[in-house]
Design a protein around this motif. Sequence first.
Motif, PDB file in Angstrom:
ATOM      1  N   PHE A 109       0.817  -1.212   0.000  1.00 46.54           N
ATOM      2  CA  PHE A 109       0.000   0.000   0.000  1.00 46.54           C
ATOM      3  C   PHE A 109       0.852   1.265   0.000  1.00 46.54           C
ATOM      4  O   PHE A 109       0.536   2.252  -0.663  1.00 46.54           O
ATOM      5  CB  PHE A 109      -0.927  -0.008   1.224  1.00 46.54           C
ATOM      6  CG  PHE A 109      -1.878   1.145   1.276  1.00 46.54           C
ATOM      7  CD1 PHE A 109      -2.997   1.176   0.467  1.00 46.54           C
ATOM      8  CD2 PHE A 109      -1.641   2.216   2.129  1.00 46.54           C
ATOM      9  CE1 PHE A 109      -3.882   2.248   0.509  1.00 46.54           C
ATOM     10  CE2 PHE A 109      -2.524   3.284   2.182  1.00 46.54           C
ATOM     11  CZ  PHE A 109      -3.639   3.298   1.376  1.00 46.54           C
ATOM     12  N   PHE A 110       1.959   1.229   0.741  1.00 47.00           N
ATOM     13  CA  PHE A 110       2.801   2.417   0.864  1.00 47.00           C
ATOM     14  C   PHE A 110       3.961   2.422  -0.131  1.00 47.00           C
ATOM     15  O   PHE A 110       4.827   3.284  -0.075  1.00 47.00           O
ATOM     16  CB  PHE A 110       3.344   2.520   2.291  1.00 47.00           C
ATOM     17  CG  PHE A 110       2.262   2.657   3.325  1.00 47.00           C
ATOM     18  CD1 PHE A 110       1.570   3.837   3.469  1.00 47.00           C
ATOM     19  CD2 PHE A 110       1.914   1.571   4.120  1.00 47.00           C
ATOM     20  CE1 PHE A 110       0.568   3.964   4.417  1.00 47.00           C
ATOM     21  CE2 PHE A 110       0.910   1.691   5.067  1.00 47.00           C
ATOM     22  CZ  PHE A 110       0.226   2.884   5.216  1.00 47.00           C
ATOM     23  N   LYS A 111       3.992   1.449  -1.025  1.00 43.69           N
ATOM     24  CA  LYS A 111       5.017   1.340  -2.064  1.00 43.69           C
ATOM     25  C   LYS A 111       6.424   1.300  -1.471  1.00 43.69           C
ATOM     26  O   LYS A 111       7.356   1.923  -1.985  1.00 43.69           O
ATOM     27  CB  LYS A 111       4.890   2.486  -3.070  1.00 43.69           C
ATOM     28  CG  LYS A 111       5.518   2.161  -4.438  1.00 43.69           C
ATOM     29  CD  LYS A 111       5.325   3.281  -5.431  1.00 43.69           C
ATOM     30  CE  LYS A 111       5.998   2.936  -6.759  1.00 43.69           C
ATOM     31  NZ  LYS A 111       5.830   3.999  -7.769  1.00 43.69           N
ATOM     32  N   THR A 112       6.560   0.506  -0.413  1.00 40.82           N
ATOM     33  CA  THR A 112       7.869   0.300   0.202  1.00 40.82           C
ATOM     34  C   THR A 112       8.359  -1.127   0.025  1.00 40.82           C
ATOM     35  O   THR A 112       9.507  -1.427   0.353  1.00 40.82           O
ATOM     36  CB  THR A 112       7.806   0.611   1.707  1.00 40.82           C
ATOM     37  OG1 THR A 112       6.794  -0.214   2.320  1.00 40.82           O
ATOM     38  CG2 THR A 112       7.485   2.083   1.941  1.00 40.82           C
ATOM     39  N   GLU A 113       7.486  -2.014  -0.510  1.00 38.77           N
ATOM     40  CA  GLU A 113       7.825  -3.420  -0.700  1.00 38.77           C
ATOM     41  C   GLU A 113       7.258  -3.908  -2.031  1.00 38.77           C
ATOM     42  O   GLU A 113       6.306  -3.330  -2.562  1.00 38.77           O
ATOM     43  CB  GLU A 113       7.242  -4.286   0.428  1.00 38.77           C
ATOM     44  CG  GLU A 113       7.715  -3.930   1.813  1.00 38.77           C
ATOM     45  CD  GLU A 113       6.945  -4.675   2.895  1.00 38.77           C
ATOM     46  OE1 GLU A 113       7.372  -4.608   4.065  1.00 38.77           O
ATOM     47  OE2 GLU A 113       5.910  -5.305   2.578  1.00 38.77           O
ATOM     48  N   VAL A 114       7.861  -5.007  -2.544  1.00 42.17           N
ATOM     49  CA  VAL A 114       7.312  -5.710  -3.699  1.00 42.17           C
ATOM     50  C   VAL A 114       6.958  -7.125  -3.260  1.00 42.17           C
ATOM     51  O   VAL A 114       7.743  -7.774  -2.554  1.00 42.17           O
ATOM     52  CB  VAL A 114       8.307  -5.761  -4.869  1.00 42.17           C
ATOM     53  CG1 VAL A 114       7.751  -6.605  -6.017  1.00 42.17           C
ATOM     54  CG2 VAL A 114       8.614  -4.349  -5.368  1.00 42.17           C
ATOM     55  N   HIS A 115       5.793  -7.601  -3.676  1.00 43.75           N
ATOM     56  CA  HIS A 115       5.330  -8.932  -3.309  1.00 43.75           C
ATOM     57  C   HIS A 115       5.029  -9.732  -4.574  1.00 43.75           C
ATOM     58  O   HIS A 115       4.521  -9.188  -5.559  1.00 43.75           O
ATOM     59  CB  HIS A 115       4.064  -8.858  -2.450  1.00 43.75           C
ATOM     60  CG  HIS A 115       4.303  -8.276  -1.098  1.00 43.75           C
ATOM     61  ND1 HIS A 115       4.148  -9.005   0.057  1.00 43.75           N
ATOM     62  CD2 HIS A 115       4.696  -7.039  -0.703  1.00 43.75           C
ATOM     63  CE1 HIS A 115       4.422  -8.242   1.096  1.00 43.75           C
ATOM     64  NE2 HIS A 115       4.750  -7.044   0.657  1.00 43.75           N
ATOM     65  N   TYR A 116       5.344 -11.034  -4.511  1.00 44.15           N
ATOM     66  CA  TYR A 116       4.958 -11.954  -5.589  1.00 44.15           C
ATOM     67  C   TYR A 116       3.659 -12.620  -5.174  1.00 44.15           C
ATOM     68  O   TYR A 116       3.615 -13.424  -4.237  1.00 44.15           O
ATOM     69  CB  TYR A 116       6.039 -13.003  -5.835  1.00 44.15           C
ATOM     70  CG  TYR A 116       5.685 -13.984  -6.937  1.00 44.15           C
ATOM     71  CD1 TYR A 116       5.850 -13.647  -8.277  1.00 44.15           C
ATOM     72  CD2 TYR A 116       5.166 -15.241  -6.636  1.00 44.15           C
ATOM     73  CE1 TYR A 116       5.518 -14.527  -9.289  1.00 44.15           C
ATOM     74  CE2 TYR A 116       4.819 -16.127  -7.648  1.00 44.15           C
ATOM     75  CZ  TYR A 116       4.998 -15.766  -8.964  1.00 44.15           C
ATOM     76  OH  TYR A 116       4.657 -16.640  -9.966  1.00 44.15           O
ATOM     77  N   ILE A 117       2.569 -12.272  -5.872  1.00 42.16           N
ATOM     78  CA  ILE A 117       1.230 -12.786  -5.565  1.00 42.16           C
ATOM     79  C   ILE A 117       0.639 -13.311  -6.870  1.00 42.16           C
ATOM     80  O   ILE A 117       0.197 -12.518  -7.714  1.00 42.16           O
ATOM     81  CB  ILE A 117       0.320 -11.692  -4.977  1.00 42.16           C
ATOM     82  CG1 ILE A 117       1.002 -11.017  -3.777  1.00 42.16           C
ATOM     83  CG2 ILE A 117      -1.030 -12.263  -4.577  1.00 42.16           C
ATOM     84  CD1 ILE A 117       0.266  -9.795  -3.279  1.00 42.16           C
ATOM     85  N   PRO A 118       0.657 -14.620  -7.098  1.00 48.92           N
ATOM     86  CA  PRO A 118       0.174 -15.151  -8.381  1.00 48.92           C
ATOM     87  C   PRO A 118      -1.229 -14.673  -8.724  1.00 48.92           C
ATOM     88  O   PRO A 118      -2.162 -14.873  -7.957  1.00 48.92           O
ATOM     89  CB  PRO A 118       0.218 -16.667  -8.168  1.00 48.92           C
ATOM     90  CG  PRO A 118       1.280 -16.866  -7.129  1.00 48.92           C
ATOM     91  CD  PRO A 118       1.149 -15.683  -6.212  1.00 48.92           C
ATOM     92  N   MET A 119      -1.348 -13.972  -9.834  1.00 45.52           N
ATOM     93  CA  MET A 119      -2.617 -13.458 -10.349  1.00 45.52           C
ATOM     94  C   MET A 119      -3.335 -12.564  -9.342  1.00 45.52           C
ATOM     95  O   MET A 119      -4.540 -12.371  -9.404  1.00 45.52           O
ATOM     96  CB  MET A 119      -3.525 -14.611 -10.803  1.00 45.52           C
ATOM     97  CG  MET A 119      -2.967 -15.392 -11.962  1.00 45.52           C
ATOM     98  SD  MET A 119      -4.001 -16.773 -12.494  1.00 45.52           S
ATOM     99  CE  MET A 119      -3.766 -17.899 -11.115  1.00 45.52           C
TER     100      MET A 119
END
Length: 325
Positions: free
Chosen positions: A63-73
Amino acid sequence: MQDRHSSAKIENANLNKNQFSPNIMLIKFTILIIIIIVLFSLFTNHPYRIVNKAKSNNYYFNFFKTEVHYIPMGNWFELGDNKVDQVNIKTVEILGSNFLKDKSNVYFKSVRIKNADPGSFAMLSRTFFARDKNKIYYGTNTFKDLDIASFKFSGTDFGAVLRDKDHVYLVYPTTDDAATKSIEIPFVQHINSATYQMLDDFYGKDDQTAYYQGEPIAGSDVNSFVLTGEYAKDSNHVYYGGLPIGNIDPASFTEIAGGRYMKDKNGVYLGLTPVEDPDGHPKQLLGRVVVGADPATFIMISGEKIDYAKDKSGYYWGGQPQSQY
């Protein structure tokens, strides 16, 4: 008299001020609560923002654009949410559906690819495959002694074959995380790279023998080895899953159109039974004989019933004789 009026005015003003102060505080408090509810709703219902929709629907900022997550689809509830650790947010670049890089590293899904070069890293035509100036990658895996100047693909995404001037490499994903092992995939020792040809996702042959998933098929005749539907055959045997079917004649073997039955000159068969060696490993298969069936006249009957068939003598369902249609 004037002083008395002035004092009265001041008292009335203070009274009015005291009356309105609680109302103003209540309004401010209500506005604050509304803001908190709106922000909470945005965060809980839309906690992630996709990084690059055109290239992947699997990577998301928090939400705060401080992390990247791998979430399939984007389906974190069913398919999981994996944070990409130590990624540089300012230099994140999506390379493909399952690859991203930053200024220092390359990642497959959420796993860092060891020693990959971000500057030269690029996708290849096959899913999960990529390259940089030094290596070819299958996810986070590399290939032992692969010559990248002469390599080429055969097969499909599932049964991929890589070949260079000296070696053949086979990639058969066996689990969902097969591409994240970070291992060095060895070349197949016994295959002749110069003559090897892929017949389908599972079968191949060189000038010496036939192979199933890279393993030699004992007793196979490479000169007569061909695929036939879900099966393979040569002058010696019919094969399924790389195993010989011991009681079926290869010269007269056919699959019966419209169902799962097969036949040869001696009989009709439905299903296979494994025969194990003393260590419990299957060494061959036997076709399950449909008792009394005539191979010359046996045909399928189309309709709602699966495996329903007939010959000159009667009807069969699931390999068993039936008294009536």
